[in-house]
Scaffold this active site. Sequence first.
Site, PDB file in Angstrom:
ATOM      1  N   GLU A  31      52.545  31.956  41.569  1.00 27.05           N
ATOM      2  CA  GLU A  31      51.255  32.315  40.968  1.00 27.05           C
ATOM      3  C   GLU A  31      50.672  31.077  40.305  1.00 27.05           C
ATOM      4  O   GLU A  31      51.356  30.383  39.565  1.00 27.05           O
ATOM      5  CB  GLU A  31      51.466  33.447  39.952  1.00 27.05           C
ATOM      6  CG  GLU A  31      50.280  33.732  39.044  1.00 27.05           C
ATOM      7  CD  GLU A  31      48.968  34.006  39.772  1.00 27.05           C
ATOM      8  OE1 GLU A  31      48.940  34.887  40.654  1.00 27.05           O
ATOM      9  OE2 GLU A  31      47.959  33.331  39.466  1.00 27.05           O
ATOM     10  N   HIS A  49      40.802  55.766  42.374  1.00 26.44           N
ATOM     11  CA  HIS A  49      39.789  56.517  43.119  1.00 26.44           C
ATOM     12  C   HIS A  49      40.392  57.635  43.967  1.00 26.44           C
ATOM     13  O   HIS A  49      41.521  57.502  44.461  1.00 26.44           O
ATOM     14  CB  HIS A  49      39.016  55.563  44.035  1.00 26.44           C
ATOM     15  CG  HIS A  49      38.145  54.597  43.290  1.00 26.44           C
ATOM     16  ND1 HIS A  49      37.097  55.021  42.504  1.00 26.44           N
ATOM     17  CD2 HIS A  49      38.176  53.248  43.196  1.00 26.44           C
ATOM     18  CE1 HIS A  49      36.512  53.962  41.964  1.00 26.44           C
ATOM     19  NE2 HIS A  49      37.148  52.872  42.358  1.00 26.44           N
ATOM     20  N   CYS A 411      41.165  45.090  13.723  1.00 24.99           N
ATOM     21  CA  CYS A 411      40.266  45.995  14.444  1.00 24.99           C
ATOM     22  C   CYS A 411      41.035  47.089  15.185  1.00 24.99           C
ATOM     23  O   CYS A 411      40.641  48.238  15.213  1.00 24.99           O
ATOM     24  CB  CYS A 411      39.428  45.231  15.474  1.00 24.99           C
ATOM     25  SG  CYS A 411      38.518  43.859  14.812  1.00 24.99           S
ATOM     26  N   CYS A 446      36.184  42.148  16.464  1.00 23.83           N
ATOM     27  CA  CYS A 446      36.039  40.723  16.093  1.00 23.83           C
ATOM     28  C   CYS A 446      36.544  39.808  17.208  1.00 23.83           C
ATOM     29  O   CYS A 446      36.445  38.587  17.091  1.00 23.83           O
ATOM     30  CB  CYS A 446      36.709  40.426  14.766  1.00 23.83           C
ATOM     31  SG  CYS A 446      38.477  40.128  14.888  1.00 23.83           S
ATOM     32  N   CYS A 451      42.685  37.836  14.090  1.00 25.09           N
ATOM     33  CA  CYS A 451      44.119  37.822  14.408  1.00 25.09           C
ATOM     34  C   CYS A 451      44.605  36.572  15.148  1.00 25.09           C
ATOM     35  O   CYS A 451      45.805  36.304  15.141  1.00 25.09           O
ATOM     36  CB  CYS A 451      44.530  39.081  15.163  1.00 25.09           C
ATOM     37  SG  CYS A 451      43.721  39.296  16.737  1.00 25.09           S
TER      38      CYS A 451
HETATM   39  C1  LIG Z   1      34.261  44.402  39.507  1.00 22.85           C
HETATM   40  C2  LIG Z   1      35.420  45.046  40.188  1.00 22.85           C
HETATM   41  C3  LIG Z   1      35.742  46.385  39.941  1.00 22.85           C
HETATM   42  C4  LIG Z   1      36.808  46.992  40.588  1.00 22.85           C
HETATM   43  N1  LIG Z   1      37.139  48.290  40.273  1.00 22.85           N
HETATM   44  C5  LIG Z   1      38.195  48.877  40.887  1.00 22.85           C
HETATM   45  C6  LIG Z   1      38.578  50.187  40.551  1.00 22.85           C
HETATM   46  O1  LIG Z   1      38.043  50.794  39.614  1.00 22.85           O
HETATM   47  N2  LIG Z   1      39.571  50.765  41.255  1.00 22.85           N
HETATM   48  C7  LIG Z   1      40.218  50.128  42.272  1.00 22.85           C
HETATM   49  O2  LIG Z   1      41.072  50.734  42.912  1.00 22.85           O
HETATM   50  N3  LIG Z   1      39.899  48.839  42.583  1.00 22.85           N
HETATM   51  C8  LIG Z   1      38.926  48.199  41.901  1.00 22.85           C
HETATM   52  N4  LIG Z   1      38.610  46.903  42.192  1.00 22.85           N
HETATM   53  C9  LIG Z   1      39.390  46.196  43.186  1.00 22.85           C
HETATM   54  C10 LIG Z   1      40.698  45.658  42.601  1.00 22.85           C
HETATM   55  O3  LIG Z   1      40.504  45.081  41.342  1.00 22.85           O
HETATM   56  C11 LIG Z   1      41.251  44.608  43.560  1.00 22.85           C
HETATM   57  O4  LIG Z   1      41.271  45.138  44.858  1.00 22.85           O
HETATM   58  C12 LIG Z   1      42.654  44.188  43.181  1.00 22.85           C
HETATM   59  O5  LIG Z   1      42.738  43.809  41.835  1.00 22.85           O
HETATM   60  C13 LIG Z   1      43.077  43.033  44.084  1.00 22.85           C
HETATM   61  O6  LIG Z   1      44.347  42.618  43.698  1.00 22.85           O
HETATM   62  P1  LIG Z   1      44.979  41.328  44.352  1.00 22.85           P
HETATM   63  O7  LIG Z   1      46.361  41.277  43.862  1.00 22.85           O
HETATM   64  O8  LIG Z   1      44.739  41.355  45.812  1.00 22.85           O
HETATM   65  O9  LIG Z   1      44.082  40.123  43.811  1.00 22.85           O
HETATM   66  P2  LIG Z   1      44.165  39.277  42.442  1.00 22.85           P
HETATM   67  O10 LIG Z   1      44.367  40.130  41.268  1.00 22.85           O
HETATM   68  O11 LIG Z   1      42.976  38.389  42.425  1.00 22.85           O
HETATM   69  O12 LIG Z   1      45.484  38.430  42.624  1.00 22.85           O
HETATM   70  C14 LIG Z   1      45.549  37.303  43.452  1.00 22.85           C
HETATM   71  C15 LIG Z   1      46.372  36.264  42.731  1.00 22.85           C
HETATM   72  O13 LIG Z   1      46.569  35.141  43.574  1.00 22.85           O
HETATM   73  C16 LIG Z   1      46.592  34.002  42.761  1.00 22.85           C
HETATM   74  N5  LIG Z   1      46.339  32.830  43.594  1.00 22.85           N
HETATM   75  C17 LIG Z   1      45.210  32.505  44.234  1.00 22.85           C
HETATM   76  N6  LIG Z   1      45.356  31.337  44.905  1.00 22.85           N
HETATM   77  C18 LIG Z   1      46.627  30.932  44.683  1.00 22.85           C
HETATM   78  C19 LIG Z   1      47.369  29.795  45.075  1.00 22.85           C
HETATM   79  N7  LIG Z   1      46.843  28.831  45.850  1.00 22.85           N
HETATM   80  N8  LIG Z   1      48.647  29.677  44.658  1.00 22.85           N
HETATM   81  C20 LIG Z   1      49.217  30.620  43.861  1.00 22.85           C
HETATM   82  N9  LIG Z   1      48.537  31.715  43.438  1.00 22.85           N
HETATM   83  C21 LIG Z   1      47.256  31.872  43.844  1.00 22.85           C
HETATM   84  C22 LIG Z   1      45.487  34.272  41.742  1.00 22.85           C
HETATM   85  O14 LIG Z   1      45.618  33.474  40.584  1.00 22.85           O
HETATM   86  C23 LIG Z   1      45.682  35.748  41.469  1.00 22.85           C
HETATM   87  O15 LIG Z   1      46.501  35.995  40.352  1.00 22.85           O
HETATM   88  C24 LIG Z   1      37.561  46.267  41.535  1.00 22.85           C
HETATM   89  C25 LIG Z   1      37.255  44.908  41.767  1.00 22.85           C
HETATM   90  C26 LIG Z   1      36.217  44.300  41.088  1.00 22.85           C
HETATM   91  C27 LIG Z   1      35.918  42.864  41.317  1.00 22.85           C
END
Ligand SMILES: Cc1cc2nc3c(=O)[nH]c(=O)nc-3n(C[C@H](O)[C@H](O)[C@H](O)COP(=O)(O)OP(=O)(O)OC[C@H]3O[C@@H](n4cnc5c(N)ncnc54)[C@H](O)[C@@H]3O)c2cc1C
Length: 492
Positions: A31, A49, A411, A446, A451
């Site tokens: 990560e 959802h 808070c 705040c 804190c």
């Molecule tokens: C505004 C918004 C609202 C949402 N609301 C919902 C909701 O209500 N319900 C729902 O089901 N989904 C929701 N989603 C979707 C959900 O948040 C995402 O689908 C989910 O968090 C994706 O997870 P991930 O692990 O794929 O990505 P991420 O959480 O982005 O994890 C990817 C990780 O890879 C790491 N990384 C990237 N490049 C490298 C590299 N070169 N080397 C090492 N590490 C790297 C990053 O630092 C990051 O920690 C929402 C998304 C958004 C943007």
Amino acid sequence: MYDICIIGAGVVGSAIAREASKYNLKTIVLEKESDVAEGTSKANSGVLHAGFNVPPNTLKAKFNVEGLDYFPALCDELDVHYANCKKIVVGNTKEDLKYLQKLLEQGKKNNCKGLSLIDEKQIKNIEPKVKGKYAIYSEKTAVVLPYELTIALAENAHKNGVEFLLENEVTSIEKSNNYYTIKTNKNSSIETKIVVNSAGLYSDKIASMTNSSDKKVYPVRGEYLIIDSDEAKNLINTAVYPVPPSDGKGLGIHLTPTINGNILIGPSADFVQEKDDVENTSDVLEILKSEAISLLPELKNTKFIKSYSGNRTKLFSENSGEKFVDYIVEESDKAENFINLIGIESPGLTSAPAIARFVMEDIIAKKHKLKKNTKFDPIRKGIKRGKFLSQNEKNELYKKDKNWGEIICRCEQITKAEILQAINNPLNVKTLNGIKKRTHSMMGRCQGGFCIPKISEILTEEIGMNPDEIRKSRAEGKLYERYEDFIGEEVK
Ligand SMILES: Cc1cc2nc3c(=O)[nH]c(=O)nc-3n(C[C@H](O)[C@H](O)[C@H](O)COP(=O)(O)OP(=O)(O)OC[C@H]3O[C@@H](n4cnc5c(N)ncnc54)[C@H](O)[C@@H]3O)c2cc1C
């Protein structure tokens, strides 16, 4: 030599890490940030959802509906807060009604349970303060704290033997005969038989390192406003959504009651140039307010404590004319044992447990005939949080440990005992953001003004950190350089 290297510790990578720990494997997670859940997984609505917003016969529909069902038991095992808050999607015109009926049909095709169409009177019974003539009522919709879930998945994976290498950004991947060599910006070199690319917004960049996919991720920013828990009291109980816009960018600006007692307003949906561009913009914040007021007029006089943004991983560009592209979750046909997860946008949080099972059971375990880890322990204990304890329980804790009587975050009424538990976390994260996500300190009115100095004192006095080492999150984010940034701008 590792069996599996997972790139990215968001909710998806962490869920896969936990599934991997159910097998006899040597697994590592890389990560780039200083903690898990620092990407999109910390900046979303946290809504689980029901699955009626996604087209039938797609991976999104399959993983969403299946994933939702896993949650109650999963949150139990992982000691993660889960609230079945339910949801209404509210419309006002005959056109809205038609669209809601279409969504309901779609939900039935996707096998969603607990959906019904309700009228104005029924809306008033469920949410007396919400304005609307027609609505879909979804009984199974729930909320979690997305970062709490991600931390819990990662901690449980770690407990079962998975290594986490934080602050290591993958910079290159080379394929030899039957393994991959992965290099990071910290000069780590990892050899692994299988790679899982769950790098979220950067999954296209990681895939391009092995030429395993030419898909491109386009960031679509979602901005939010947060209502303080005191102001949020007695406003809504369920998640309240509008009829979604037809551009396919998002579900519309909605109101979400959170586990911590706040209400979230958002998200907006705007294509941005940079994947890391999570700025908040005053124009959009004004739009959030007015859309929220049109759903819940009482919000007119409400004050907001903070804004934040998260970026969606869209697989189509602004002018492509496309409105839907499905998830990519597959072993690449161009790079053997390289599994790409690209475009995991909403409902990615809800889908994460089902995606993880699919990756481990259907893609990896079947092909490699893996043996189960008979010592896998599904139970993880989170830190004790005063907010969720009765006065009697708190008194009992105080008798044994006086730190339960010392308030550090005024808070949110968070004690030194909670801060200490967070500092001593199994992943060994010692940043302010890490403490914030684990305790909810620095998240009140705040925003850490009171804190942060006290928490810094605990870090220096209790675990001997040098004040210079105290950071918000990344290596360069030293507290004394970033203080203004961290406490954020007041949102009027
Ligand atoms: C505004 C918004 C609202 C949402 N609301 C919902 C909701 O209500 N319900 C729902 O089901 N989904 C929701 N989603 C979707 C959900 O948040 C995402 O689908 C989910 O968090 C994706 O997870 P991930 O692990 O794929 O990505 P991420 O959480 O982005 O994890 C990817 C990780 O890879 C790491 N990384 C990237 N490049 C490298 C590299 N070169 N080397 C090492 N590490 C790297 C990053 O630092 C990051 O920690 C929402 C998304 C958004 C943007």
